[in-house]
Design a protein around this motif. Structure first.
Motif, short mmCIF file in Angstrom:
data_model
loop_
_atom_site.label_atom_id
_atom_site.label_comp_id
_atom_site.label_asym_id
_atom_site.label_seq_id
_atom_site.Cartn_x
_atom_site.Cartn_y
_atom_site.Cartn_z
N SER A 111 -11.45 -0.17 16.34
CA SER A 111 -12.04 0.48 15.17
C SER A 111 -11.01 1.58 14.34
O SER A 111 -10.97 1.67 13.20
CB SER A 111 -13.32 1.39 15.67
N SER A 112 -10.41 2.37 15.17
CA SER A 112 -9.32 3.23 14.65
C SER A 112 -8.34 2.41 13.97
O SER A 112 -7.67 2.93 12.86
CB SER A 112 -8.98 4.02 15.88
N ASP A 113 -7.79 1.36 14.63
CA ASP A 113 -6.82 0.53 13.88
C ASP A 113 -7.28 0.12 12.62
O ASP A 113 -6.38 0.07 11.54
CB ASP A 113 -6.32 -0.47 14.81
N GLY A 114 -8.42 -0.59 12.64
CA GLY A 114 -8.91 -0.80 11.49
C GLY A 114 -9.04 -0.06 10.13
O GLY A 114 -8.81 -0.15 9.22
N ARG A 115 -9.48 1.21 10.48
CA ARG A 115 -9.56 2.29 9.69
C ARG A 115 -8.16 2.76 9.09
O ARG A 115 -7.87 3.15 7.92
CB ARG A 115 -10.30 3.37 10.24
N HIS A 116 -7.25 2.70 10.15
CA HIS A 116 -5.89 3.11 9.74
C HIS A 116 -5.39 1.96 8.79
O HIS A 116 -4.58 2.43 7.89
CB HIS A 116 -4.73 3.19 10.96
N ASP A 117 -5.54 0.62 9.11
CA ASP A 117 -5.14 -0.29 7.99
C ASP A 117 -5.80 -0.24 6.57
O ASP A 117 -5.28 -0.38 5.49
CB ASP A 117 -5.59 -1.58 8.64
N ASP A 118 -7.19 -0.10 6.61
CA ASP A 118 -7.90 0.48 5.44
C ASP A 118 -7.29 1.60 4.46
O ASP A 118 -7.09 1.31 3.37
CB ASP A 118 -9.12 0.57 5.64
N ASP A 119 -6.94 2.61 5.39
CA ASP A 119 -6.43 3.77 4.92
C ASP A 119 -5.11 3.73 4.11
O ASP A 119 -4.65 4.04 3.01
CB ASP A 119 -6.18 5.04 5.80
N ALA A 120 -4.15 2.79 4.78
CA ALA A 120 -2.89 2.57 4.39
C ALA A 120 -2.94 1.56 3.22
O ALA A 120 -2.26 1.65 2.28
CB ALA A 120 -2.24 1.75 5.62
N ALA A 121 -3.94 0.62 3.35
CA ALA A 121 -4.04 -0.31 1.84
C ALA A 121 -4.45 0.51 1.01
O ALA A 121 -4.09 0.29 -0.33
CB ALA A 121 -5.10 -1.24 2.29
N LEU A 122 -5.70 1.66 1.17
CA LEU A 122 -5.90 2.32 0.05
C LEU A 122 -4.83 3.28 -0.76
O LEU A 122 -4.72 3.48 -1.92
CB LEU A 122 -6.97 3.12 0.60
N THR A 123 -3.92 3.89 0.14
CA THR A 123 -2.97 4.45 -0.03
C THR A 123 -2.06 3.82 -1.04
O THR A 123 -1.45 4.17 -1.88
CB THR A 123 -2.03 5.27 1.15
N GLU A 124 -1.34 2.64 -0.58
CA GLU A 124 -0.68 1.65 -1.25
C GLU A 124 -1.26 1.54 -2.43
O GLU A 124 -0.64 1.26 -3.59
CB GLU A 124 -0.58 0.40 -0.30
N PHE A 125 -2.40 0.97 -2.72
CA PHE A 125 -3.17 0.73 -3.70
C PHE A 125 -3.18 1.81 -4.88
O PHE A 125 -2.75 1.90 -6.03
CB PHE A 125 -4.77 0.24 -3.56
N LEU A 126 -3.53 2.93 -4.25
CA LEU A 126 -3.62 4.41 -5.20
C LEU A 126 -1.98 4.64 -5.68
O LEU A 126 -1.85 4.83 -7.01
CB LEU A 126 -4.09 5.51 -4.59
N ALA A 127 -1.19 4.41 -5.00
CA ALA A 127 0.39 4.61 -5.41
C ALA A 127 0.74 3.45 -6.39
O ALA A 127 1.51 3.72 -7.36
CB ALA A 127 1.13 4.67 -4.20
N SER A 128 0.10 2.23 -6.22
CA SER A 128 0.53 1.20 -7.24
C SER A 128 -0.01 1.57 -8.89
O SER A 128 0.33 1.08 -9.53
CB SER A 128 0.21 -0.10 -6.83
N LEU A 129 -1.16 2.31 -8.67
CA LEU A 129 -2.06 2.72 -9.91
C LEU A 129 -1.03 3.54 -10.84
O LEU A 129 -0.92 3.65 -12.02
CB LEU A 129 -3.21 3.55 -9.67
N MET A 130 -0.02 4.41 -10.08
CA MET A 130 1.02 5.21 -11.10
C MET A 130 1.86 4.22 -11.80
O MET A 130 2.29 4.66 -12.97
CB MET A 130 1.70 6.01 -10.12
N ASP A 131 2.15 2.90 -11.47
CA ASP A 131 2.87 2.16 -12.08
C ASP A 131 2.45 1.15 -12.90
O ASP A 131 3.03 0.62 -13.88
CB ASP A 131 4.00 1.30 -11.03
N TYR A 132 1.07 0.90 -12.72
CA TYR A 132 0.34 0.10 -13.77
C TYR A 132 -0.16 0.74 -15.01
O TYR A 132 -0.61 1.97 -15.08
CB TYR A 132 -0.94 -0.40 -12.83
N THR A 133 -0.09 -0.11 -16.08
CA THR A 133 -0.41 0.43 -17.26
C THR A 133 -1.52 -0.57 -17.66
O THR A 133 -1.62 -1.87 -17.97
CB THR A 133 0.55 0.10 -18.49
N PRO A 134 -2.91 0.04 -17.64
CA PRO A 134 -4.04 -0.82 -17.83
C PRO A 134 -4.40 -0.96 -19.47
O PRO A 134 -3.61 -0.27 -20.37
CB PRO A 134 -5.38 0.09 -17.50
N THR A 135 -4.98 -2.22 -19.85
CA THR A 135 -5.20 -2.53 -21.12
C THR A 135 -5.94 -1.12 -21.86
O THR A 135 -5.79 -1.19 -23.02
CB THR A 135 -6.03 -3.79 -21.17
N ILE A 136 -6.97 -0.66 -21.21
CA ILE A 136 -7.76 0.26 -21.78
C ILE A 136 -6.88 1.72 -21.73
O ILE A 136 -6.48 2.00 -20.28
CB ILE A 136 -9.04 0.43 -21.19
#
Length: 138
Positions: free
Chosen positions: A9-34
């Motif tokens: 459960s702890s490993d799964g949460r760590h993977d989710d946290d890492a994926a969320l952190t990576e996703f949030l970091a990718s938002l800085m480089d993304y330019t949305p249509t709106i």
């Protein structure tokens, strides 16, 4: 055995946290249509102020997805409506394959998402629209 489940459960949460952190970091480089400014404006009108551009872009992406889904559903409504043309008009339609998206198509698509659209009454909708109420009875 219980300790093993806790570790998984702890490993799964760590993977989710890492994926969320990576996703949030990718938002800085993304330019949305709106544009960010438009999202900030409407969030501000609703009373929401948040300086993090990642959250603004997340809302923009969610809005873009919603608009794309509604447009796709409206297109399906349009295709279904135009495919149900009576047989007499089918020959003419084969020559003209343009799709004409109407307000009714959009209204039906939005209704699926819980958004009800009320149509304005136009002069062409009713011969008595815009007339003096006393002269309507005549």
């Amino acid at each position: 055995m219980n300790n093993n489940n806790l570790q998984q459960s702890s490993d799964g949460r760590h993977d989710d946290d890492a994926a969320l952190t990576e996703f949030l970091a990718s938002l800085m480089d993304y330019t949305p249509t709106i544009p960010d400014e438009l999202v900030e404006h409407y969030l501000g009108k609703s009373g929401f102020q948040y300086p993090d551009v990642r959250l603004i872009r997340l809302v923009a992406i969610a809005t873009q997805k919603f608009v794309a889904e509604v447009a796709s559903d409206a297109l399906q409504q349009c295709k279904a409506r135009q495919s149900s043309v009576v047989k007499d008009k089918r020959d003419k339609q084969l020559k003209d394959k343009r799709l004409i998206l109407t307000t009714e198509d959009l209204s039906k698509a939005l209704h699926e998402y819980g958004v009800n659209v009320k149509h304005q009454e136009y002069f062409a909708d009713s011969p008595s629209t815009g007339m003096d109420p006393a002269s309507r009875d005549e």
